[in-house]
Scaffold this motif. Structure first.
Motif, mmCIF file in Angstrom:
data_model
loop_
_atom_site.group_PDB
_atom_site.id
_atom_site.type_symbol
_atom_site.label_atom_id
_atom_site.label_comp_id
_atom_site.label_asym_id
_atom_site.label_seq_id
_atom_site.Cartn_x
_atom_site.Cartn_y
_atom_site.Cartn_z
ATOM 1 N N PRO A 289 0.835 -1.208 0.000
ATOM 2 C CA PRO A 289 0.000 0.000 0.000
ATOM 3 C C PRO A 289 0.865 1.251 0.000
ATOM 4 C CG PRO A 289 -0.730 -1.567 1.678
ATOM 5 C CD PRO A 289 0.588 -2.057 1.163
ATOM 6 N N TRP B 204 3.239 -4.036 -10.572
ATOM 7 C CA TRP B 204 1.887 -3.774 -11.052
ATOM 8 C C TRP B 204 1.650 -4.305 -12.461
ATOM 9 C CZ3 TRP B 204 -1.502 -3.036 -7.602
ATOM 10 C CH2 TRP B 204 -1.239 -2.283 -6.465
ATOM 11 N N HIS C 119 -14.086 -5.233 -1.694
ATOM 12 C CA HIS C 119 -13.615 -4.349 -2.756
ATOM 13 C C HIS C 119 -12.567 -5.087 -3.584
ATOM 14 C CE1 HIS C 119 -10.827 -3.517 0.603
ATOM 15 N NE2 HIS C 119 -9.915 -3.189 -0.309
ATOM 16 N N HIS D 281 -9.301 -4.847 -4.507
ATOM 17 C CA HIS D 281 -7.840 -4.842 -4.421
ATOM 18 C C HIS D 281 -7.337 -6.282 -4.422
ATOM 19 C CE1 HIS D 281 -7.472 -0.503 -2.689
ATOM 20 N NE2 HIS D 281 -7.684 -0.526 -3.985
ATOM 21 N N TYR D 282 -6.101 -6.469 -4.884
ATOM 22 C CA TYR D 282 -5.650 -7.838 -5.123
ATOM 23 C C TYR D 282 -5.586 -8.671 -3.852
ATOM 24 C CZ TYR D 282 -0.781 -6.794 -3.624
ATOM 25 O OH TYR D 282 0.345 -6.466 -2.900
ATOM 26 N N HIS E 196 -13.068 2.883 1.891
ATOM 27 C CA HIS E 196 -11.774 2.224 1.991
ATOM 28 C C HIS E 196 -10.953 2.844 3.116
ATOM 29 C CE1 HIS E 196 -7.722 0.863 0.889
ATOM 30 N NE2 HIS E 196 -8.362 -0.176 0.376
ATOM 31 N N TYR F 23 -5.184 8.643 0.198
ATOM 32 C CA TYR F 23 -5.700 7.597 -0.698
ATOM 33 C C TYR F 23 -7.089 7.978 -1.197
ATOM 34 C CZ TYR F 23 -7.869 3.391 -2.441
ATOM 35 O OH TYR F 23 -8.546 2.494 -3.238
ATOM 36 N N SER G 149 -9.649 6.596 -4.737
ATOM 37 C CA SER G 149 -9.733 5.925 -6.027
ATOM 38 C C SER G 149 -11.184 5.870 -6.474
ATOM 39 C CB SER G 149 -9.171 4.503 -5.951
ATOM 40 O OG SER G 149 -9.370 3.829 -7.185
ATOM 41 N N HIS H 194 -6.697 -4.546 -9.767
ATOM 42 C CA HIS H 194 -6.625 -3.820 -8.506
ATOM 43 C C HIS H 194 -7.568 -2.630 -8.345
ATOM 44 C CE1 HIS H 194 -4.512 -3.292 -4.713
ATOM 45 N NE2 HIS H 194 -4.358 -2.004 -4.955
ATOM 46 N N GLU I 285 -10.230 -0.340 -7.071
ATOM 47 C CA GLU I 285 -11.079 -0.576 -5.898
ATOM 48 C C GLU I 285 -12.538 -0.810 -6.257
ATOM 49 O OE1 GLU I 285 -13.208 2.071 -2.561
ATOM 50 O OE2 GLU I 285 -11.162 2.685 -3.024
ATOM 51 N N THR J 157 -16.188 0.409 -2.013
ATOM 52 C CA THR J 157 -16.002 -0.513 -0.886
ATOM 53 C C THR J 157 -17.338 -0.777 -0.205
ATOM 54 O OG1 THR J 157 -13.695 0.113 -0.490
ATOM 55 C CG2 THR J 157 -14.927 -0.746 1.390
#
Length: 323
Positions: A67, A86, A111, A113-114, A174, A182, A184, A202, A204, A207
């Protein structure tokens, strides 16, 4: 002839009810033992021994990009795992997944994210389960050819009855990474084709949190360190999976407001607090030590709430539910 006509009318009248009966899932009894198991990161298994629900199952624990502002994982001697960027295609650790997941009925993804979604396509294809998540999440599933009938796309606000359980989808936020910088608005687009790079997987996509009503319990599951206060007021769960990593400190009175709004739940289980870059066999003691401040926050805000620091894959039994 009149008797025959009456019989036909009766059968026609009964037909919709017969169809409805076939469409209504079997409701399990409310006295089965329900357990929760921590799978690492934000991943959990909830089961009564018959129905299995997974939340953000992520077992691969790859050496991927950290992160914002977080330090990359420092390899220990003998750690020869690939380091992913990435632009790399991430390969799930199928052996680790299969060792811990043999079956599931539902996967709830908070959400895209990986560290929440990477392993979900493999599990969905293997178990033929239902995957509930945002459009972003479902587009990742489609890229890996998860059948459309297994996908339920949600945005927050839905409250669905599945017979053996019901799920209320809660709009959420998030974690405030990078000292609140942060943000997104990205969504994984439709039409992608597997294999996906980490960057493709990835975005988001928004969320969510989930209120799961199951075996007399109300279990509220978060996938990170934030929430929308007005969306959680009055939920009154008896079990809450609370994001407990350090970024929670970026939120004003995070633990106190949460517990007051939820009317002081009986059990809090911290989630997404471990070092999920490290393999399962590596000590998490430093993360456990850092978690103690969260435990103290819960005890100060809600002295009657029990806090359990989970260990990987050790079942946490719940008392018989009544809610």
């Amino acid at each position: 002839m009149r008797k025959l006509a009456a019989l036909i009318c009766t059968l026609v009248a009964m037909a919709p009810w017969s169809l409805l009966a076939r469409q209504t899932p079997f409701r399990s009894t409310k006295n089965a033992q329900t357990t929760l198991e921590y799978m690492g990161a934000a991943g959990w298994r909830i089961t009564d021994g018959t129905t299995v629900i997974l939340i953000d199952p992520y077992l691969s624990r790859i050496l991927g990009p950290p992160p914002p502002l977080a330090q990359p994982y420092t390899r220990l001697p003998g750690d020869t795992r690939q380091i992913y960027g990435w632009n790399d295609v991430a390969v799930p650790d199928v052996a680790a997944i299969d060792a811990h997941v043999s079956r599931t009925d539902y996967i709830l993804v908070t959400h895209t994210h990986y560290d929440h979604v990477l392993d979900v396509p493999h599990i969905a294809l293997k178990t033929h389960c239902t995957v509930i998540g945002t459009e972003s999440t479902e587009n990742v599933m489609r890229a890996y050819s998860v059948p459309e009938e297994q996908l339920i796309t949600v945005r927050g606000g839905e409250d669905y009855d599945f017979g053996v359980l019901s799920v209320r989808v809660i709009p959420s936020l998030h974690s405030p990474l990078d000292h609140k910088h942060y943000f997104s608005s990205e969504t994984a687009p439709a039409g992608m084709k597997a294999p996906l790079t980490l960057e493709q997987m990835h975005p988001e996509g928004g969320t969510l949190a989930y209120l799961i009503r199951f075996q007399g319990h109300k279990i509220l599951a978060f996938g990170g360190m934030n929430y929308i206060e007005r969306e959680i007021e009055g939920l009154e769960p008896d079990v809450v999976l609370v994001g407990a990593a350090a970024s929670r400190r970026e939120i004003y009175d995070y633990t106190g407001r949460l517990l007051r709004d939820l009317h002081f739940p009986a059990l809090v289980l911290p989630t997404h607090w471990d070092n999920f870059f490290a393999p399962y066999g590596i000590s998490q003691q430093s993360s456990v030590d850092a978690l103690q401040s969260f435990v103290q926050e819960v005890r100060a805000a809600s002295p009657n709430t029990k806090v359990v620091v989970p260990k990987y894959f050790e079942p946490i039994p719940l008392q018989p539910g009544t809610k």
